[in-house]
Structures are given as structure tokens and as C-alpha cells.
Design a protein around this motif. Structure first.
Motif, PDB file in Angstrom:
ATOM      1  N   ILE A  28       0.770  -1.116   0.029  1.00 49.77           N
ATOM      2  CA  ILE A  28      -0.014   0.068   0.033  1.00 49.77           C
ATOM      3  C   ILE A  28       0.934   1.357  -0.165  1.00 49.77           C
ATOM      4  CG2 ILE A  28      -1.592   1.164   1.340  1.00 49.77           C
ATOM      5  CD1 ILE A  28      -2.954  -1.347   2.022  1.00 49.77           C
ATOM      6  N   GLY A  29       1.946   1.345   0.864  1.00 47.60           N
ATOM      7  CA  GLY A  29       2.726   2.420   0.847  1.00 47.60           C
ATOM      8  C   GLY A  29       3.594   2.657  -0.660  1.00 47.60           C
ATOM      9  N   LEU A  30       3.767   1.477  -1.203  1.00 42.07           N
ATOM     10  CA  LEU A  30       4.353   1.664  -2.782  1.00 42.07           C
ATOM     11  C   LEU A  30       3.272   1.976  -3.591  1.00 42.07           C
ATOM     12  CD1 LEU A  30       6.329  -1.680  -2.684  1.00 42.07           C
ATOM     13  CD2 LEU A  30       7.460   0.461  -2.618  1.00 42.07           C
ATOM     14  N   GLU A  31       2.179   1.640  -3.259  1.00 42.84           N
ATOM     15  CA  GLU A  31       1.164   2.240  -4.253  1.00 42.84           C
ATOM     16  C   GLU A  31       0.805   3.702  -3.999  1.00 42.84           C
ATOM     17  OE1 GLU A  31      -0.542   1.604  -7.460  1.00 42.84           O
ATOM     18  OE2 GLU A  31       0.202  -0.315  -6.619  1.00 42.84           O
ATOM     19  N   LEU A  32       0.956   4.074  -3.035  1.00 41.68           N
ATOM     20  CA  LEU A  32       0.880   5.377  -2.636  1.00 41.68           C
ATOM     21  C   LEU A  32       1.886   6.457  -3.489  1.00 41.68           C
ATOM     22  CD1 LEU A  32      -0.132   5.660   1.074  1.00 41.68           C
ATOM     23  CD2 LEU A  32      -1.665   6.195  -0.841  1.00 41.68           C
ATOM     24  N   GLY A  33       3.211   5.539  -3.541  1.00 41.05           N
ATOM     25  CA  GLY A  33       4.130   6.503  -4.129  1.00 41.05           C
ATOM     26  C   GLY A  33       4.055   6.438  -5.742  1.00 41.05           C
ATOM     27  N   ARG A  34       3.400   5.081  -6.112  1.00 38.96           N
ATOM     28  CA  ARG A  34       3.160   5.221  -7.579  1.00 38.96           C
ATOM     29  C   ARG A  34       2.029   6.400  -7.966  1.00 38.96           C
ATOM     30  NH1 ARG A  34       3.097  -0.351  -6.282  1.00 38.96           N
ATOM     31  NH2 ARG A  34       4.928  -1.381  -7.037  1.00 38.96           N
ATOM     32  N   ALA A  35       1.295   6.374  -6.994  1.00 43.98           N
ATOM     33  CA  ALA A  35       0.273   7.611  -7.389  1.00 43.98           C
ATOM     34  C   ALA A  35       0.492   8.800  -7.242  1.00 43.98           C
ATOM     35  CB  ALA A  35      -0.995   7.269  -6.306  1.00 43.98           C
ATOM     36  N   GLY A  36       1.848   9.045  -6.737  1.00 39.42           N
ATOM     37  CA  GLY A  36       2.594  10.673  -6.767  1.00 39.42           C
ATOM     38  C   GLY A  36       2.042  11.112  -5.511  1.00 39.42           C
ATOM     39  N   VAL A  37       1.622  10.429  -4.538  1.00 37.72           N
ATOM     40  CA  VAL A  37       1.588  11.226  -3.105  1.00 37.72           C
ATOM     41  C   VAL A  37       2.763  11.603  -2.659  1.00 37.72           C
ATOM     42  CG1 VAL A  37       0.578  10.457  -0.927  1.00 37.72           C
ATOM     43  CG2 VAL A  37      -0.521   9.716  -2.758  1.00 37.72           C
ATOM     44  N   GLY A  38       2.830  12.776  -2.137  1.00 38.41           N
ATOM     45  CA  GLY A  38       3.992  13.334  -1.814  1.00 38.41           C
ATOM     46  C   GLY A  38       4.760  12.964  -0.473  1.00 38.41           C
ATOM     47  N   LEU A  39       5.178  11.479  -0.336  1.00 38.19           N
ATOM     48  CA  LEU A  39       5.783  10.998   0.598  1.00 38.19           C
ATOM     49  C   LEU A  39       7.324  11.348   0.286  1.00 38.19           C
ATOM     50  CD1 LEU A  39       3.990   7.600   0.756  1.00 38.19           C
ATOM     51  CD2 LEU A  39       3.576   9.452   2.206  1.00 38.19           C
ATOM     52  N   ARG A  40       7.755  11.600   1.516  1.00 38.60           N
ATOM     53  CA  ARG A  40       9.390  11.769   1.473  1.00 38.60           C
ATOM     54  C   ARG A  40      10.166  10.555   1.281  1.00 38.60           C
ATOM     55  NH1 ARG A  40      10.461  17.611   2.835  1.00 38.60           N
ATOM     56  NH2 ARG A  40      12.450  16.930   3.095  1.00 38.60           N
ATOM     57  N   ALA A  41       9.868   9.415   2.049  1.00 37.45           N
ATOM     58  CA  ALA A  41      10.313   8.193   1.849  1.00 37.45           C
ATOM     59  C   ALA A  41       9.362   6.984   2.062  1.00 37.45           C
ATOM     60  CB  ALA A  41      11.389   7.935   2.887  1.00 37.45           C
ATOM     61  N   ILE A  42       9.825   6.014   1.293  1.00 33.58           N
ATOM     62  CA  ILE A  42       8.895   4.649   1.671  1.00 33.58           C
ATOM     63  C   ILE A  42       9.820   3.407   1.805  1.00 33.58           C
ATOM     64  CG2 ILE A  42       7.369   2.973   0.521  1.00 33.58           C
ATOM     65  CD1 ILE A  42       6.439   5.549  -1.548  1.00 33.58           C
ATOM     66  N   GLY A  43       9.554   2.866   2.663  1.00 29.99           N
ATOM     67  CA  GLY A  43      10.239   1.587   3.088  1.00 29.99           C
ATOM     68  C   GLY A  43       9.460   0.521   3.287  1.00 29.99           C
ATOM     69  N   THR A  44       9.819  -0.694   2.808  1.00 28.34           N
ATOM     70  CA  THR A  44       8.922  -1.813   2.960  1.00 28.34           C
ATOM     71  C   THR A  44       9.850  -3.109   3.438  1.00 28.34           C
ATOM     72  OG1 THR A  44       9.354  -2.781   0.580  1.00 28.34           O
ATOM     73  CG2 THR A  44       7.598  -1.188   1.151  1.00 28.34           C
ATOM     74  N   VAL A  45       9.079  -3.888   3.918  1.00 31.87           N
ATOM     75  CA  VAL A  45       9.684  -5.248   4.246  1.00 31.87           C
ATOM     76  C   VAL A  45       8.658  -6.221   3.910  1.00 31.87           C
ATOM     77  CG1 VAL A  45      10.239  -7.052   6.186  1.00 31.87           C
ATOM     78  CG2 VAL A  45      10.568  -4.574   6.468  1.00 31.87           C
ATOM     79  N   ASN A  46       9.192  -7.048   2.877  1.00 30.12           N
ATOM     80  CA  ASN A  46       8.503  -8.350   2.209  1.00 30.12           C
ATOM     81  C   ASN A  46       7.374  -7.741   1.592  1.00 30.12           C
ATOM     82  OD1 ASN A  46      10.204 -10.107   2.923  1.00 30.12           O
ATOM     83  ND2 ASN A  46       9.285 -10.402   4.655  1.00 30.12           N
ATOM     84  N   ALA A  47       7.220  -6.319   1.027  1.00 28.90           N
ATOM     85  CA  ALA A  47       5.983  -5.813   0.220  1.00 28.90           C
ATOM     86  C   ALA A  47       5.440  -6.829  -0.729  1.00 28.90           C
ATOM     87  CB  ALA A  47       6.224  -4.641  -0.324  1.00 28.90           C
ATOM     88  N   THR A  48       4.258  -7.127  -0.665  1.00 21.69           N
ATOM     89  CA  THR A  48       3.570  -8.127  -1.755  1.00 21.69           C
ATOM     90  C   THR A  48       3.172  -7.254  -2.973  1.00 21.69           C
ATOM     91  OG1 THR A  48       2.736  -9.285   0.254  1.00 21.69           O
ATOM     92  CG2 THR A  48       1.782  -9.718  -1.801  1.00 21.69           C
ATOM     93  N   THR A  49       3.616  -7.587  -4.275  1.00 26.68           N
ATOM     94  CA  THR A  49       3.299  -7.062  -5.254  1.00 26.68           C
ATOM     95  C   THR A  49       2.554  -7.949  -6.376  1.00 26.68           C
ATOM     96  OG1 THR A  49       5.453  -7.612  -6.432  1.00 26.68           O
ATOM     97  CG2 THR A  49       5.246  -5.493  -5.104  1.00 26.68           C
ATOM     98  N   THR A  50       1.927  -7.769  -7.173  1.00 31.61           N
ATOM     99  CA  THR A  50       1.120  -8.246  -8.138  1.00 31.61           C
ATOM    100  C   THR A  50       1.917  -8.833  -9.416  1.00 31.61           C
ATOM    101  OG1 THR A  50      -0.007  -6.525  -8.960  1.00 31.61           O
ATOM    102  CG2 THR A  50      -0.970  -7.573  -7.052  1.00 31.61           C
ATOM    103  N   GLY A  51       2.970  -8.107  -9.751  1.00 32.39           N
ATOM    104  CA  GLY A  51       3.880  -8.209 -10.729  1.00 32.39           C
ATOM    105  C   GLY A  51       3.484  -7.358 -12.152  1.00 32.39           C
ATOM    106  N   ARG A  52       2.846  -6.365 -11.545  1.00 34.83           N
ATOM    107  CA  ARG A  52       2.552  -5.195 -12.570  1.00 34.83           C
ATOM    108  C   ARG A  52       3.972  -4.795 -13.191  1.00 34.83           C
ATOM    109  NH1 ARG A  52      -0.621  -3.617  -8.608  1.00 34.83           N
ATOM    110  NH2 ARG A  52       0.399  -1.773  -8.092  1.00 34.83           N
ATOM    111  N   PRO A  53       3.903  -4.144 -14.241  1.00 32.03           N
ATOM    112  CA  PRO A  53       5.230  -3.643 -14.906  1.00 32.03           C
ATOM    113  C   PRO A  53       5.874  -2.742 -14.293  1.00 32.03           C
ATOM    114  CG  PRO A  53       3.654  -3.791 -16.698  1.00 32.03           C
ATOM    115  CD  PRO A  53       2.856  -4.007 -15.247  1.00 32.03           C
ATOM    116  N   GLY A  54       7.322  -2.579 -14.073  1.00 31.00           N
ATOM    117  CA  GLY A  54       8.077  -1.891 -13.184  1.00 31.00           C
ATOM    118  C   GLY A  54       8.286  -2.410 -11.721  1.00 31.00           C
ATOM    119  N   GLU A  55       7.748  -3.461 -11.251  1.00 25.86           N
ATOM    120  CA  GLU A  55       7.681  -4.081 -10.069  1.00 25.86           C
ATOM    121  C   GLU A  55       8.998  -5.002  -9.831  1.00 25.86           C
ATOM    122  OE1 GLU A  55       3.244  -3.426  -8.533  1.00 25.86           O
ATOM    123  OE2 GLU A  55       3.656  -5.295  -9.139  1.00 25.86           O
TER     124      GLU A  55
END
Length: 152
Positions: free
Chosen positions: A125-152
Motif C-alpha cells: 500500500i505504501g508503494l502504491e501511494l508512491g506510484r500514485a504520486g502522493v508526496g511522501l518523503r520516503a517509503i520503506g518496505t519489508v516483504n512488500a507483496t506485489t502483483t507483478g505489474r510492469p515496473g515492479e
């Protein structure tokens, strides 16, 4: 050790009333803030403690909810909820955006200094906020689950 204040924050998202855990550092001024995203089971003690540890370091921290106040300890129930969620970027953005709005509603949150950290589904969800252009200063994940969309 500094004094940390905590409270429950309710906010609507995904057709549910989410129940987040807000941790505030000592003091009164604006502070940088962090969204803390949980694993697929939902908001638990690990994420609550992480939010409190961040508050001890001077951050406003909101451990956000995924399941309307429920913790899904049964793996089949968790997968039945999370797999469709992970396949729906708009839904993830809505859940993350609602949590971000709840964090920004805290008067001590500096809206120009917000980061997100997350585990598993909460990290996605944090990564998705970043993809949406939300103005987060940093995003850190541990074992972020992704669906395999292009660029992941």
C-alpha cells in the motif's frame, strides 16, 4: 525515554470503519510523520509498538488498519481478503490515502515531512501511494507483496 501519547483513530476506508493506532511524541510543535502499514493479517501489536518507537524518536506515527478493526489470524480468511486487494491498485490507494488523511488530520503532523513504512500488504500500500504520486518523503518496505505489474 520520552513520553509517548497514544490513541485510537477511526476513519472510513474500503467500506469499513478502520481503527488505527496513533502515537504522538512529547511536545507541542509540528513533527515529521510516518504511516506504518501492517502485514496482511492486519494491525497488531508489532505495528503498534513500531508506531510507539517512532514516536519516542520524535515522529507522529499512525499504524493503519486494513480490515475494519479485525485481525485475520486465519490464513485462508486473510488471503481471501488480501489477494483481491493486492490485485486492485485503486483500492490499495484508497485505503492508504484514507490512512494518510487520518495522519494529516493530526495537528502535530508536518504535511511536508511524511514517510511510509510497511510490512507485506501494508508495504505494498505504501508503494502504491508512491506510484500514485502522493508526496511522501520516503517509503520503506519489508516483504512488500506485489502483483507483478510492469515496473515492479
Amino acid at each position: 525515554m520520552t513520553t509517548v501519547t497514544t490513541r485510537t483513530v477511526e476513519y472510513p476506508a474500503d467500506g469499513l470503519t478502520m481503527v488505527g493506532h496513533l502515537a504522538l511524541p512529547a511536545g507541542t510543535g509540528l513533527r515529521p510523520a510516518v504511516l506504518v502499514g501492517p502485514e496482511g493479517m492486519g494491525l497488531g501489536d508489532v505495528e503498534r509498538r513500531r508506531a510507539e518507537a517512532l514516536a519516542e524518536l520524535g515522529y507522529v506515527a499512525l499504524a493503519f488498519d486494513l480490515h475494519g478493526g479485525r485481525y485475520l489470524g486465519d490464513p485462508e480468511e486473510m488471503l481471501a481478503r488480501c489477494l483481491p486487494l493486492l490485485d486492485d491498485p485503486d483500492r490499495m490507494r484508497e485505503i492508504g490515502g484514507a490512512a494518510l488523511d487520518a495522519l494529516c488530520a493530526e495537528p502535530r503532523t508536518d504535511p511536508d515531512r511524511i514517510a511510509a513504512v510497511g510490512y507485506g500488504t501494508g508495504g505494498a500500500i505504501g508503494l502504491e501511494l508512491g506510484r500514485a504520486g502522493v508526496g511522501l518523503r520516503a517509503i520503506g518496505t519489508v516483504n512488500a507483496t506485489t502483483t507483478g505489474r510492469p515496473g515492479e
